[in-house]
Design an enzyme around this catalytic site. Sequence first.
Site, PDB file in Angstrom:
ATOM      1  N   CYS A  67       0.831  -1.199   0.000  1.00 46.79           N
ATOM      2  CA  CYS A  67       0.000   0.000   0.000  1.00 46.79           C
ATOM      3  C   CYS A  67       0.876   1.264   0.000  1.00 46.79           C
ATOM      4  O   CYS A  67       1.468   1.587  -1.024  1.00 46.79           O
ATOM      5  CB  CYS A  67      -1.000  -0.014   1.160  1.00 46.79           C
ATOM      6  SG  CYS A  67      -2.339   1.199   0.951  1.00 46.79           S
ATOM      7  N   HIS A 154      -3.785  -5.301   0.320  1.00 46.71           N
ATOM      8  CA  HIS A 154      -3.418  -5.625   1.701  1.00 46.71           C
ATOM      9  C   HIS A 154      -3.560  -7.111   1.998  1.00 46.71           C
ATOM     10  O   HIS A 154      -4.559  -7.543   2.597  1.00 46.71           O
ATOM     11  CB  HIS A 154      -4.291  -4.836   2.673  1.00 46.71           C
ATOM     12  CG  HIS A 154      -3.916  -3.412   2.839  1.00 46.71           C
ATOM     13  ND1 HIS A 154      -2.858  -2.999   3.621  1.00 46.71           N
ATOM     14  CD2 HIS A 154      -4.456  -2.286   2.303  1.00 46.71           C
ATOM     15  CE1 HIS A 154      -2.770  -1.675   3.587  1.00 46.71           C
ATOM     16  NE2 HIS A 154      -3.715  -1.221   2.783  1.00 46.71           N
ATOM     17  N   GLU A 156      -2.195  -8.656   4.281  1.00 47.87           N
ATOM     18  CA  GLU A 156      -2.101  -8.835   5.732  1.00 47.87           C
ATOM     19  C   GLU A 156      -3.435  -8.595   6.436  1.00 47.87           C
ATOM     20  O   GLU A 156      -3.585  -8.922   7.623  1.00 47.87           O
ATOM     21  CB  GLU A 156      -1.021  -7.919   6.315  1.00 47.87           C
ATOM     22  CG  GLU A 156      -1.422  -6.480   6.570  1.00 47.87           C
ATOM     23  CD  GLU A 156      -1.440  -5.593   5.318  1.00 47.87           C
ATOM     24  OE1 GLU A 156      -1.521  -4.364   5.488  1.00 47.87           O
ATOM     25  OE2 GLU A 156      -1.381  -6.113   4.183  1.00 47.87           O
TER      26      GLU A 156
END
Length: 202
Positions: A67, A154, A156
Amino acid sequence: MFRHMLGPGFAIDSFDVAAGELPQDPSDYGAYLITGSPAGVYDPLPWIEPLKEFLRLAKDRKLVGICFGHQVMAEAFGGHVEKSDKGWGIGLQRYEIERVESWMDEVAGISVPASHQDQVVEQPPNTEVVASSPFTPFAALAWTDRPAISVQFHPEFQPDYAKALISARRENMPDPDGAIASLDKPNDNGLVAAWIRRFLQA
């Protein structure tokens, strides 16, 4: 979240770059993962230029950008980032795979949570586009002149976290309920995490 995403087998230290923390020398570590941030790469903040310079000096170290990390790497290496006139990209987003790198599996596309308003709008030199979408043409990049990869999305983010993030910002978001509902669909976070692990361990 990144420790959980990477799993065992990595010795990890973290640095609060926004507070002025950076490793003393790029050779101190074998790889650097640059995370997301509420800041924009174009913001006049005193830590952003030192971070860009550090990344340039770490040319023989593996780099992974997520990001904001994707965006600051693009800016550091000759690309350009802007607040997109397309608005926010949120919820589970679909990306087509444009190029299969050695650390990837051969798949047609991936679905991964996203949360961004800024985008890479000018591709950095010496990069290949790995994944894209109509909304985010430069969604994932691989550098050809250094061991570096970066993604706008993302991997994660667990769905519950991504949902909470949208809920906290819902007044500024387009169709927040639709974006939250999209996160109940299957995602490819685990696959992308495996790709990043392979890249780092190669």
